[in-house]
Design a protein around this motif. Sequence first.
Motif, short mmCIF file in Angstrom:
data_model
loop_
_atom_site.label_atom_id
_atom_site.label_comp_id
_atom_site.label_asym_id
_atom_site.label_seq_id
_atom_site.Cartn_x
_atom_site.Cartn_y
_atom_site.Cartn_z
N ASP A 13 0.83 -1.21 0.00
CA ASP A 13 0.00 0.00 0.00
C ASP A 13 0.87 1.26 0.00
OD1 ASP A 13 -1.59 2.22 0.97
OD2 ASP A 13 -3.09 0.74 1.53
N ASP A 15 0.11 4.31 0.44
CA ASP A 15 -0.20 5.20 1.57
C ASP A 15 0.51 4.72 2.83
OD1 ASP A 15 -3.65 5.54 0.51
OD2 ASP A 15 -1.85 6.72 0.01
N ASP A 16 0.43 3.43 3.05
CA ASP A 16 1.10 2.90 4.24
C ASP A 16 2.60 3.10 4.16
OD1 ASP A 16 -1.17 0.10 4.83
OD2 ASP A 16 -0.95 2.03 5.87
N MET A 18 4.09 5.50 2.73
CA MET A 18 4.35 6.91 3.04
C MET A 18 4.23 7.17 4.53
SD MET A 18 2.26 10.25 2.09
CE MET A 18 2.78 11.77 2.86
N LEU A 19 3.19 6.58 5.13
CA LEU A 19 2.96 6.80 6.57
C LEU A 19 4.11 6.24 7.39
CD1 LEU A 19 -0.87 6.11 6.82
CD2 LEU A 19 0.30 8.27 7.30
N GLU A 22 6.96 8.55 7.13
CA GLU A 22 6.71 9.71 7.96
C GLU A 22 6.91 9.37 9.43
OE1 GLU A 22 5.21 12.99 7.00
OE2 GLU A 22 6.22 12.36 5.16
N THR A 98 -2.15 -5.30 9.01
CA THR A 98 -3.48 -4.90 9.49
C THR A 98 -4.21 -6.07 10.15
OG1 THR A 98 -4.29 -5.37 7.27
CG2 THR A 98 -3.88 -3.05 7.83
N VAL A 121 -4.10 2.06 14.28
CA VAL A 121 -5.12 2.74 13.48
C VAL A 121 -4.75 4.19 13.23
CG1 VAL A 121 -7.54 3.38 13.43
CG2 VAL A 121 -6.87 1.22 14.42
N THR A 122 -4.18 4.78 14.24
CA THR A 122 -3.87 6.21 14.11
C THR A 122 -2.41 6.41 13.76
OG1 THR A 122 -3.32 6.34 16.44
CG2 THR A 122 -5.59 6.84 15.80
N PHE A 123 -2.11 7.56 13.25
CA PHE A 123 -0.73 7.87 12.88
C PHE A 123 0.15 7.95 14.13
CE2 PHE A 123 2.72 9.07 10.40
CZ PHE A 123 3.38 10.14 11.00
#
Lengths: 147, 528
Positions: A13, A15-16, A18-19, A22, A98, A121-123
């Motif tokens: 993923d 997005d994952d 990237m997260l 970060e 997940t 779940v949260t950043f």
Amino acid sequence: MSKPITILVADDDPDDRMLIKEAFEESRVTNDLRFVEDGVELLDYLKRRGKYADPATSPRPGLILLDLNMPRMDGREALREVKEEPALKNIRVVVLTTSKTEEDILRTYDLSAASFITKPVTFSGLVDVIQSLGKYWLEIVELPRGE
Amino acid sequence: MAIPAVLIYFIRRRPDLPFPWIFWLFGAFILGCGTTHLMEVITTYHPVYWVSGLVKAFTAAVSLATVVALVPLTPRVLALRGPEELQREIELRRVAEDQLQRANLGLKKDVQERTAELVSLNAALRLSEAQLRQMADAMPQIVWVARPDGYVEYYNRRWYEFTGQGEAESVGQGWSSPLHEDDRERAQDRWAQSLRTGKPYEIEYRILRHDGAYRWFLGRALPVRDESSQVVRWFGTCTDIDDKKRAEEGLEQRVRERTAELAALNEALVRSNKDLEEFAYVASHDLQEPLRKIQSFGERLTTRCRAGLDDLGRDCVQRMNSAAARMQRLIHDLLMFSRVSTNAQPPGPVDLNKVAREALSDLEQRVQETGGKVHLGSLPNIRADATQMRQLLQNLIGNALKFHRPGVPPEVSVAGRIVRTPKEGNCSYCELIVRDNGIGFAPTYAERIFQVFQRLHGRGQYEGTGVGLAICRKIVERHGGSIVADSVPGQGATFTIQLPVEAPGGRPRPAFTRKESHEQADHDPGGR
């Protein structure tokens, strides 16, 4: 004190990915981060195949963060293959996924993964996890020296 | 000469004399003597002395013979009974004869009487037989009589009417010819068995009617025994059960069809259940994933890019985040709701006290936060799905704590008892009452609060998606029970639950009853 090892992250993923990047930044874990998108790419990287042939551009990781649900070859299969390869089985694999099914947890440990972590779940949760990972694997724990 | 003549005459007349030859001898002797005397006379005139000598010799010989004969004869003659004796005997004989005659007459009379009796008895018997025959012929059933060896010697009129067979082909073993060939061997075996063991005969078979149709009959026979318990007769009947049999078969057929229908329906429901569970899992998993991203990036935005965002920007992100979080909770709760049926366990023994304590420990934090007190009464043991019972109590107690009056710490009581009811087959049920002192609700909403996602308050006031009570009702109804709510606004609420002590069925029920399927259709997560 903190080991300058390369950390290889396998996650399909974007997005994952990237997260996670970060989160590493936020937790000030500055190690060399590499990303692959599925099990096939992971093995290619580890076995120095294809575009990962040059060891200079594809350093051997000291820690792998592995997602389980990936296309082409999922984390479970990739894990099995890594652990069957004598040259690779010493690399610590931390599963970051997940899923939280009992079956996956069991199977992962059965295949000799070092840890099983359910993606927060949260950043901020993710940042906490990365921070802890950093502290544990890079500072506290001893890892075998690479090649 | 005269004497022998007389003797001869005598002998002739009485041939029955036992020793006639003695008389001949006597006769001969006398004749000889007479002849000698005659010779004496003759010899005075003619000197035939040699003839005289011959005659004398003859006479001597005869007399000798007579003596010889007389020796053994004398005792015999002496033995002969005298005339008086004979006369006496004759008398006796006559008396005896008389008596015999009289006896004879008496006997003849007896015989006559007896014969008359027999005749009248016979007539009565024939009359009785005729009546029995009439009765047998009047009966709607086929009646038959068999000998102990199985030879059927009598059929009533019905038999002949029904089968169209004649008497000659029916008597003996002819009863088996009009039987359906599939039944014949079975009947013969059973008959043979009954004859052998003396046990009553009973069998169902098809008999061919004169018009070619087969009809089902119930053949039965009972043995008649004499004083020594030997079977002397078999009395049997054949009763037409064709209509009943066809009805039975029809019924059986319908039962078979219905069972097949039900089995198919069950299969369909099991599959539907499985599909639902898969859908729920996928929905929860795949739907939640983008939500996490929204939240995570939202967070990133507010923390890292705080400087670049003005108040409005921050506010927007905030609301976006809230919305995503809400959606997550909705999906989670919907999943919980669907899992009441798909994840159902077969009922087992459940100690409700233990379950209540577990539920309470999960609510520890909320108890602390609200400063609430929960009083657990002594709860009974029932057979149910333990996990779902826990869910039930957790939702109810949780609600009781959540909806407390502002400034008034919640007080919750949970009580339970077994109620034995004489109605409905004497089953007992368990009654649970959860009471609180919270905000309560208007009685008009008493039903609405059990609907999925129905809330009585804005989401700003109390958290929650409005699925808790819907889950409670679903759990309770799945166990064959009921739940009702009572309240006065501002004075707390009382939830009364009734659960059978034995939850119905060992297997999980199919996913939907008609009512539930309606509900599910209305609250289709894909639709809204």
